[in-house]
Scaffold this motif. Structure first.
Motif, PDB file in Angstrom:
ATOM      1  N   VAL A 297       0.843  -1.191   0.000  1.00 54.00           N
ATOM      2  CA  VAL A 297       0.000   0.000   0.000  1.00 54.00           C
ATOM      3  C   VAL A 297       0.878   1.241   0.000  1.00 54.00           C
ATOM      4  O   VAL A 297       1.844   1.338   0.757  1.00 54.00           O
ATOM      5  N   VAL A 298       0.547   2.188  -0.884  1.00 56.88           N
ATOM      6  CA  VAL A 298       1.256   3.461  -0.984  1.00 56.88           C
ATOM      7  C   VAL A 298       0.319   4.573  -0.517  1.00 56.88           C
ATOM      8  O   VAL A 298      -0.831   4.650  -0.959  1.00 56.88           O
ATOM      9  N   LYS A 299       0.821   5.422   0.369  1.00 54.91           N
ATOM     10  CA  LYS A 299       0.030   6.556   0.846  1.00 54.91           C
ATOM     11  C   LYS A 299       0.848   7.827   0.685  1.00 54.91           C
ATOM     12  O   LYS A 299       1.969   7.918   1.199  1.00 54.91           O
ATOM     13  N   SER A 300       0.318   8.810  -0.038  1.00 51.36           N
ATOM     14  CA  SER A 300       1.064  10.031  -0.361  1.00 51.36           C
ATOM     15  C   SER A 300       0.269  11.274   0.015  1.00 51.36           C
ATOM     16  O   SER A 300      -0.955  11.318  -0.135  1.00 51.36           O
ATOM     17  N   LEU A 301       0.995  12.279   0.475  1.00 52.21           N
ATOM     18  CA  LEU A 301       0.436  13.597   0.758  1.00 52.21           C
ATOM     19  C   LEU A 301       1.024  14.583  -0.245  1.00 52.21           C
ATOM     20  O   LEU A 301       2.240  14.789  -0.281  1.00 52.21           O
ATOM     21  N   TYR A 302       0.181  15.163  -1.089  1.00 51.62           N
ATOM     22  CA  TYR A 302       0.643  16.072  -2.146  1.00 51.62           C
ATOM     23  C   TYR A 302       0.512  17.526  -1.707  1.00 51.62           C
ATOM     24  O   TYR A 302      -0.410  17.901  -0.982  1.00 51.62           O
ATOM     25  N   PHE A 303       1.451  18.349  -2.214  1.00 56.39           N
ATOM     26  CA  PHE A 303       1.459  19.778  -1.933  1.00 56.39           C
ATOM     27  C   PHE A 303       1.009  20.553  -3.169  1.00 56.39           C
ATOM     28  O   PHE A 303       1.314  20.181  -4.299  1.00 56.39           O
ATOM     29  N   ASP A 304       0.290  21.627  -2.928  1.00 55.52           N
ATOM     30  CA  ASP A 304      -0.099  22.548  -3.999  1.00 55.52           C
ATOM     31  C   ASP A 304      -0.366  23.899  -3.350  1.00 55.52           C
ATOM     32  O   ASP A 304      -0.343  24.010  -2.118  1.00 55.52           O
ATOM     33  N   ASN A 305      -0.621  24.916  -4.163  1.00 51.49           N
ATOM     34  CA  ASN A 305      -0.914  26.220  -3.569  1.00 51.49           C
ATOM     35  C   ASN A 305      -2.385  26.571  -3.738  1.00 51.49           C
ATOM     36  O   ASN A 305      -3.177  25.773  -4.257  1.00 51.49           O
ATOM     37  N   CYS A 306      -2.749  27.763  -3.308  1.00 56.01           N
ATOM     38  CA  CYS A 306      -4.158  28.159  -3.336  1.00 56.01           C
ATOM     39  C   CYS A 306      -4.681  28.341  -4.754  1.00 56.01           C
ATOM     40  O   CYS A 306      -5.895  28.416  -4.977  1.00 56.01           O
ATOM     41  N   TYR A 307      -3.780  28.418  -5.733  1.00 55.32           N
ATOM     42  CA  TYR A 307      -4.170  28.546  -7.137  1.00 55.32           C
ATOM     43  C   TYR A 307      -4.118  27.203  -7.871  1.00 55.32           C
ATOM     44  O   TYR A 307      -4.295  27.162  -9.082  1.00 55.32           O
ATOM     45  N   ASP A 308      -3.858  26.129  -7.134  1.00 56.50           N
ATOM     46  CA  ASP A 308      -3.777  24.787  -7.723  1.00 56.50           C
ATOM     47  C   ASP A 308      -2.734  24.715  -8.836  1.00 56.50           C
ATOM     48  O   ASP A 308      -2.959  24.109  -9.893  1.00 56.50           O
ATOM     49  N   LYS A 309      -1.591  25.302  -8.602  1.00 59.10           N
ATOM     50  CA  LYS A 309      -0.529  25.379  -9.602  1.00 59.10           C
ATOM     51  C   LYS A 309      -0.134  23.998 -10.135  1.00 59.10           C
ATOM     52  O   LYS A 309      -0.091  23.781 -11.351  1.00 59.10           O
ATOM     53  N   ALA A 310       0.179  23.061  -9.239  1.00 59.90           N
ATOM     54  CA  ALA A 310       0.646  21.737  -9.667  1.00 59.90           C
ATOM     55  C   ALA A 310      -0.425  21.001 -10.463  1.00 59.90           C
ATOM     56  O   ALA A 310      -0.136  20.379 -11.485  1.00 59.90           O
ATOM     57  N   MET A 311      -1.665  21.075  -9.994  1.00 57.47           N
ATOM     58  CA  MET A 311      -2.746  20.370 -10.674  1.00 57.47           C
ATOM     59  C   MET A 311      -3.010  20.963 -12.056  1.00 57.47           C
ATOM     60  O   MET A 311      -3.129  20.230 -13.048  1.00 57.47           O
ATOM     61  N   LEU A 312      -3.091  22.283 -12.163  1.00 59.85           N
ATOM     62  CA  LEU A 312      -3.418  22.920 -13.438  1.00 59.85           C
ATOM     63  C   LEU A 312      -2.298  22.771 -14.452  1.00 59.85           C
ATOM     64  O   LEU A 312      -2.552  22.624 -15.652  1.00 59.85           O
ATOM     65  N   GLU A 313      -1.042  22.790 -14.002  1.00 63.18           N
ATOM     66  CA  GLU A 313       0.070  22.572 -14.928  1.00 63.18           C
ATOM     67  C   GLU A 313       0.035  21.167 -15.487  1.00 63.18           C
ATOM     68  O   GLU A 313       0.356  20.947 -16.664  1.00 63.18           O
TER      69      GLU A 313
END
Length: 224
Positions: free
Chosen positions: A40-56
């Motif tokens: 099992v893999v469990k990850s905590l992802y970081f992003d900012n209030c503008y969702d930079k990582a997700m939108l890129e």
């Protein structure tokens, strides 16, 4: 450290039957796995209030990066901070160890200790938490089956039971696994300079195209 190639596929359970049979004949199971070949893999992802990582990621930027904290099989004695970079389709991953106490301090919004860390990656994350406003954003949990083939440094993984949660405070809580998202599994193939033909043949799936699927981006739309 070197950049690696990576391709992904969405697959059905029917596809996986033949894929597993072929891989077991030519590759070794990952040492992280249990007797059933899973972990099992469990990850905590970081992003900012503008969702930079997700939108890129969604926009398909040729150069992008993301930070995550990850541990395996509910073992909080072995936790890593990882930075995954992607440039023109090639991937590079850097990592360092974190203690459970350090992770808990991040979850408690206590970041002051990070700027003086001996680990360069921790200091880099702290800097980007100041200037890009990165914060813990989402938890992704899934079951992984992995195979290793030495020539080409090939790694084939099958990820299933993919779950997401926005309740980041419960990242270290092993009873919190999030909401299940997909009926399909994700197959990833990673390699260095060349992909051996025997692996190309083994992972060849009819009517399946490679995908730019991101577990983080996908779970952001479905997490609770």
């Amino acid at each position: 450290m070197k950049f690696r190639n990576e391709i992904k596929h969405h697959v059905t359970e029917f596809d996986l039957i033949g894929l597993r049979q072929r891989l077991k004949l030519i590759a070794k199971c990952d040492y992280h796995a249990d007797s059933a070949g899973l972990y099992v893999v469990k990850s905590l992802y970081f992003d900012n209030c503008y969702d930079k990582a997700m939108l890129e990621k969604i926009a398909g930027y040729e150069k992008r990066e993301k930070f995550r904290i990850r541990y395996y099989n509910n073992d909080t004695g072995f936790i890593r901070l990882e930075k995954k970079s992607k440039i023109n389709g090639l991937c590079l991953k850097r990592s360092c160890m974190l203690t459970m106490d350090q992770v808990q301090r991040i979850l408690n919004q206590d970041f002051s200790w990070m700027k003086d860390s001996r680990e360069e990656l921790i200091r880099e994350l702290w800097t980007k938490m100041q200037y890009q406003l990165l914060r813990p954003k989402n938890i992704v949990t899934y079951t992984r089956e992995a195979y290793i083939y030495a020539p080409g440094n090939v790694r084939v993984t099958i990820d299933s039971d993919i779950r997401g949660s926005s309740n980041v405070d419960r990242f270290l809580d092993n009873d919190h696994i999030g909401l299940k998202l997909f009926s399909k599994s994700i197959v990833e193939v990673k390699w260095d300079e060349f992909l051996p033909q025997i692996i190309r043949d083994a992972v060849q799936l009819s009517n399946v195209k490679s995908s730019s699927f991101s577990k983080y981006a996908a779970t952001r739309f479905s997490a609770f």
